[in-house]
Structures are given as structure tokens and as C-alpha cells.
Design a protein around this motif. Structure first.
Motif, PDB file in Angstrom:
ATOM      1  N   ASP A  67      -3.590   2.363  -3.122  1.00 52.44           N
ATOM      2  CA  ASP A  67      -4.552   1.792  -2.584  1.00 52.44           C
ATOM      3  C   ASP A  67      -6.476   1.830  -3.405  1.00 52.44           C
ATOM      4  N   ARG A  90      -7.812  -4.206  -2.755  1.00 52.00           N
ATOM      5  CA  ARG A  90      -6.699  -2.645  -2.561  1.00 52.00           C
ATOM      6  C   ARG A  90      -8.114  -2.041  -2.209  1.00 52.00           C
ATOM      7  N   LYS A 150     -10.183   0.136  -0.919  1.00 59.28           N
ATOM      8  CA  LYS A 150     -10.307   1.589   0.387  1.00 59.28           C
ATOM      9  C   LYS A 150     -11.634   1.970   0.753  1.00 59.28           C
TER      10      LYS A 150
END
Ligand code: PLP
Length: 392
Positions: A119, A167, A169
Motif C-alpha cells: 500500500d 495502490r 491508501k
């Protein structure tokens, strides 16, 4: 024994805190009797206010010396919620607040509960030393977006948006900022919050310096809109406002499921923050502490004093910081400049002045000075720095 082989692989990529290291070096020189002036620390030089100490004494004498509830005593969680309401008109239930051993512990817990391996987390540079390490320790990937002196130490929104991938987060924001002292404009934070909404990202807002804003007012990101609030985790604490760094007491406020996960994690690590520190912090948040305004006024005076002295130094480029207690100076145009690390090493060895090189904050070419020191030390320290530059 080869202890390296016994260590976990994750330790190989962990850098120790550079600010703590420089401070330890300065203290060592001081203990050898050298008149070192340290501007490397990230803590107020004032004593903890007496009312807070008195509350801790009462707590100890009345048996408040046992384990507490993992997320903190209910009175303190309520007091933190009341502070959000009073200062920023944003509502939190106690279940949306966790108390820990410093804002640092709650940031660490947060990274552990939100990040899966791979992440990405967007971090603005110059950044506080611990963000990238905390992200990496949780298996995440720090993605650095630069915001140098040219853009007032705030990265452009276009640069932030360009860094977002599938990706991503979360975005970590820190205003008032360590190490630059920048206070991000409200409009900027509103737009950044909207970006997080549009891309469905979490916002981690480290507002540990919220009481230390000298021009204008602090913006609490979670208070900007309900859509922003529901994806924001705000970090705060008593370390900086009440000069309580050693008590280790801070908090996080955010969505209940995230706070619950952080509580579960905390239940297996520290159990709870020190019971005594919790009662001390409760006094700080619920009583009238006159020292708070006194310390704020002193920091503002010191900021002006240090800025005025250093703005005159040949080759230094700096902007007046609006919050926290740091000056971040661009020294790339100074005579004989090679690296900030070398600059700070020479400054310490030749002039006995401790400062932190920008490399520690992902910003080579700069160095950080803290003005959480006596005015007489600021005057003498700036004199030594000017002398050092004049000699080069
Ligand atoms: N965040 C920032 C930007 C800081 O500068 C610090 C302390 O230096 C912290 C968080 C953590 O503070 P504490 O753990 O003492 O609450």
C-alpha cells in the motif's frame, strides 16, 4: 555471535531517528563541559505547568497507579472530544478517540492497522522523520511529494494528485509543520480533503502543533466537511502545547472502526498509556492553565528574534514560519556549500551549535533550527552561525 543474522529483515531498512541522534551527540559534548548550544530538539524548554504536576501527584497518592482501560480513561477521552468541539466545532464520541503513549504511538498504531504490504502512502517532504519509517514498518511504501521553499513549503495540489495511484491508501498531512513551521492555508486543506474524497483515500492529519500558530488560526481538517471528517484520523497530544514531552501522552480521533482496531493493537503492545500521565493530561485539558498563553507568546517572540537574525545571513534563504517552533533554512546558496550534513557537522564541531540537517527530513540543502530555547541562547547561537558563514 552474528547478531545481524538474528535480526528481522525489516530492521535492515529502518533508519534511527536523526533528530534524537544529533541531540544525543550535543548532550554528550555538553557533558564534557563544552558550551554547546542545541537547536536540535523538538521539545519546549519550559517546565510542565505546576497545576498539571499537582494533578499527577494527587493521582499517584490516590491510587491511580493501576492499569487503565486500553484506549484511556473515559474522562480523558471525553476531555479530548470536548477540546475538538470547543476549538474546532467538530463532534467526536469517546469511542472515536484513543489515548496512547504520545501522538507518535498512535501514528504507529494507525499505520499498522490500515496498511497492507505494497500500500502506498503519500508523504510531503520536508517530512517529520518518523512517517516514512512507520509506513515501511507496516509494509507500506512511502511516496514522497516535494514541497520546497519555492512553493512556501506546501506541495502543489497538482503534484499530490499526480502521485496518486491505484495502490494509494492515505495521505499524511502535518500542519503546523515540523520541520518547516509552515501552516497550510485553509483553502488548500479543503482542496486536499476533496482530493481524498474523490480518490477514496484516508487522510492522516498530524495536528500535534495545533496550539502553536502565530499568525491566523489553525485549521482542523476533520472540521472542514462531514465527507472529509469520515476519512480523516487526527493526531494530537499534550507534548508540545503543555511542555509534557516526557509524560508520553497523545491521541488519535477518527472513525470508530479504525479506533477500535488501534485499541485492539494497543491492547497487545503497551496495554494503556501511563495512568499518571493520563490524569496529568486531564488537568491540562480541563483546567485553566495560564502557562499555555505565556509559552505561546514566548515562542512567537523567539521566532521573530531568530528569524530577524538569520534573514541577514549571507546566502540563507528562509520564510517566516507561522507555527510550531522551527525555522527551516535553505543554505544551498551559502559560500562553500557541499551538503547539509557536512554543514551541520562542521557547525557543531567548530561553533558548538547543534542543528539538524535537511537530509533527515528528506530535504537535502536545508537545515532545521528549533527556537524552543532561551532568547539569550538564540542571540548567541545566531551570532555563532553568522560568524561561521562569514569565515567560509
Ligand atoms: N508529529 C510531529 C510532527 C512531531 O514533531 C512529533 C514530535 O516531535 C510527534 C508527532 C509526536 O509527538 P508525541 O509522541 O510526543 O506526542
Amino acid at each position: 555471535m552474528d547478531y545481524q543474522k538474528l535480526m528481522a529483515a525489516r530492521m535492515a531498512q529502518l533508519a534511527p531517528s536523526a533528530t534524537l541522534r544529533i541531540n544525543a551527540l550535543a548532550k554528550e559534548l555538553q557533558s564534557q563541559g563544552k558550551p554547546v548550544l542545541s537547536f536540535a530538539t523538538g521539545e519546549p524548554d519550559f517546565p510542565t505547568p505546576p497545576q498539571i504536576i499537582a494533578a499527577a501527584e494527587v493521582a499517584m497518592r490516590s491510587g491511580k497507579t493501576k492499569y487503565t482501560a486500553t484506549p484511556g480513561i473515559p474522562e480523558l477521552r471525553r476531555a479530548v472530544a470536548d477540546r475538538f468541539r470547543r476549538n474546532y466545532q467538530v463532534d467526536y464520541e469517546p469511542a472515536e478517540i484513543i489515548i496512547g503513549a504520545g501522538g507518535k504511538q498512535e501514528l504507529y498504531n494507525l499505520c499498522q492497522v490500515i496498511l497492507n504490504p505494497g500500500d502506498e502512502v503519500i508523504i510531503f517532504s520536508p517530512y517529520w522523520v518518523s512517517y516514512p519509517e512507520m509506513v515501511k514498518l507496516a509494509g507500506g511504501i512511502p511516496v514522497i511529494v516535494e514541497g520546497g521553499i519555492e512553493t512556501g513549503f506546501v506541495p502543489t495540489l497538482a503534484a499530490v494528485e499526480a502521485a496518486i495511484t491505484k495502490r494509494t491508501k492515505a495521505i499524511i498531512v502535518n500542519s503546523p509543520n515540523n520541520p518547516t513551521g509552515a501552516v497550510y492555508p485553509r483553502d488548500y486543506l479543503q482542496a486536499l480533503g476533496q482530493l481524498a474524497v474523490n480518490y477514496n483515500l484516508l487522510l492522516v492529519s498530524d495536528e500535534i502543533y495545533d496550539d502553536l500558530v502565530y499568525d491566523g488560526a489553525h485549521t482542523c481538517i476533520a472540521a472542514l466537511s462531514p465527507e472529509i471528517r469520515e476519512r480523516t484520523i487526527t493526531i494530537g497530544g499534550v507534548s508540545k502545547s503543555f511542555s509534557m514531552t516526557g509524560w508520553r501522552l497523545g491521541w488519535a480521533a477518527g472513525p470508530a472502526p479504525i479506533i477500535k482496531a488501534m485499541t485492539d493493537l494497543q491492547s497487545h503492545s503497551t496495554s494503556n498509556p501511563s495512568s499518571i500521565s493520563q490524569y496529568a493530561a486531564l488537568a491540562g485539558l480541563t483546567q485553566d492553565i495560564p502557562e499555555l498563553a505565556m509559552m505561546q507568546a514566548a515562542f512567537r517572540r523567539r521566532r521573530d528574534l531568530m528569524f530577524e537574525q538569520l534573514a541577514r545571513v549571507k546566502g540563507f534563504s528562509l520564510i517566516l514560519p507561522q507555527g510550531a517552533f522551527y525555522l527551516f533554512i535553505d543554505l544551498r546558496q551559502t559560500p562553500g556549500y557541499t551538503t547539509s550534513e557536512e554543514f551541520c557537522a562542521q557547525l557543531l564541531s567548530e561553533q558548538l551549535v547543534a542543528a539538524v540537517p535537511g537530509e533527515a527530513f528528506g530535504a537535502p540543502g536545508y537545515f532545521r533550527l528549533s527556537y524552543a530555547t532561551a532568547e539569550s541562547d538564540i542571540i548567541e547561537g545566531c551570532r555563532r552561525i553568522a560568524e561561521f558563514i562569514a569565515r567560509r
